[in-house]
Design an enzyme around this catalytic site. Structure first.
Site, PDB file in Angstrom:
ATOM      1  N   SER A  16      86.951 152.677  84.782  1.00 14.30           N
ATOM      2  CA  SER A  16      88.382 153.188  84.651  1.00 14.30           C
ATOM      3  C   SER A  16      89.036 152.054  83.866  1.00 14.30           C
ATOM      4  O   SER A  16      88.885 151.809  82.876  1.00 14.30           O
ATOM      5  CB  SER A  16      88.836 153.255  86.031  1.00 14.30           C
ATOM      6  OG  SER A  16      90.168 153.974  86.382  1.00 14.30           O
TER       7      SER A  16
ATOM      8  N   ASP B 141      87.787 164.973  85.366  1.00 12.43           N
ATOM      9  CA  ASP B 141      88.519 163.642  84.935  1.00 12.43           C
ATOM     10  C   ASP B 141      89.379 163.650  83.936  1.00 12.43           C
ATOM     11  O   ASP B 141      88.895 164.277  82.926  1.00 12.43           O
ATOM     12  CB  ASP B 141      87.465 162.347  84.684  1.00 12.43           C
ATOM     13  CG  ASP B 141      87.871 161.021  84.997  1.00 12.43           C
ATOM     14  OD1 ASP B 141      89.395 160.957  84.520  1.00 12.43           O
ATOM     15  OD2 ASP B 141      87.375 160.181  85.382  1.00 12.43           O
TER      16      ASP B 141
ATOM     17  N   HIS C 166      87.090 161.776  88.657  1.00 10.82           N
ATOM     18  CA  HIS C 166      87.198 160.163  88.662  1.00 10.82           C
ATOM     19  C   HIS C 166      86.502 159.248  89.609  1.00 10.82           C
ATOM     20  O   HIS C 166      86.687 159.547  90.635  1.00 10.82           O
ATOM     21  CB  HIS C 166      88.883 159.722  88.372  1.00 10.82           C
ATOM     22  CG  HIS C 166      88.892 158.534  87.692  1.00 10.82           C
ATOM     23  ND1 HIS C 166      88.580 158.083  86.593  1.00 10.82           N
ATOM     24  CD2 HIS C 166      89.407 157.414  88.279  1.00 10.82           C
ATOM     25  CE1 HIS C 166      88.960 156.968  86.077  1.00 10.82           C
ATOM     26  NE2 HIS C 166      89.409 156.358  87.372  1.00 10.82           N
TER      27      HIS C 166
END
Length: 203
Positions: A57, A147, A177
């Site tokens: 991320s 995601d 995610h």
């Protein structure tokens, strides 16, 4: 913990966080940590000639930004591999996505950059703008189809291809995610297996 359990000397960077510490504080910490790791790996039975760097991320963003920052420094450590795990790589696009979260994303970006939203095109903020031959080591990309960062992964893969940088891309069906941290979903074990295989081949 997964990397450490697999036998890798694993250094987890506690970089400074926004909004208390806006850009480039976190990136500066990551660049420092990369150099420190190379200098001190031997103290912990590590091998500085066989290092990988990675993050997920926002950490994936910082991973690519760190490599871009280090590329201009002649004494920078060399990495054998990079792991970009569902990484945010395109800040400008993140503010325009029609997934119901643009306002939240804008708020997060403003917190990260403070009043310097003019820095969004900077390769240290939007790493996609800094990809050129030799800038990255062999790179592992993974993301799930659920995601909203899928476009970032595909864009990075295409830029790496054009730059002649070895890479592999994995897009796992229906994975959200951060799925590599959600042990109960099927893609977690598969993603960790793919990641481990990449490291074994390159480090």
């Amino acid at each position: 913990m997964e990397f450490a359990a697999a036998g890798y000397l694993t250094i987890n960077v506690d970089y400074r966080l926004a909004p208390e510490h806006p850009f480039p504080a976190g990136l500066d910490d990551c660049v420092f940590a990369a150099k420190w790791s190379a200098e001190h790996a031997g103290r912990y039975n590590g091998d500085a000639s066989r290092m990988a760097i990675g993050g997920d991320s926002a950490g994936g963003n910082l991973t690519a930004a760190t490599l871009i920052s280090l590329a201009e420094q002649p004494d920078a450590p060399k990495f054998k591999a990079a792991l970009l795990l569902y990484a945010m790589l395109d800040m400008a696009a993140a503010t325009k996505r029609g997934d119901g979260s643009p306002e939240i994303t804008k708020m997060m970006i403003k917190a990260y950059l403070g009043d310097r939203v003019d820095l969004i095109p900077d390769p240290r903020v939007t790493p996609l703008n800094g990809i050129k031959p030799g800038i990255m080591p062999p790179t592992f990309l993974i993301v799930g189809t659920a995601d909203n960062l899928v476009p970032d992964t595909y864009k990075m893969a295409e830029l790496l291809r054009k730059a002649g940088i070895s890479h592999e891309v994995h897009v796992l069906e229906n994975m959200p995610h951060a799925f590599l941290q959600i042990w109960m979903v099927a893609g977690c074990a598969e993603g960790l297996r793919l990641t481990a295989g990449f490291l074994k081949r390159h480090v």
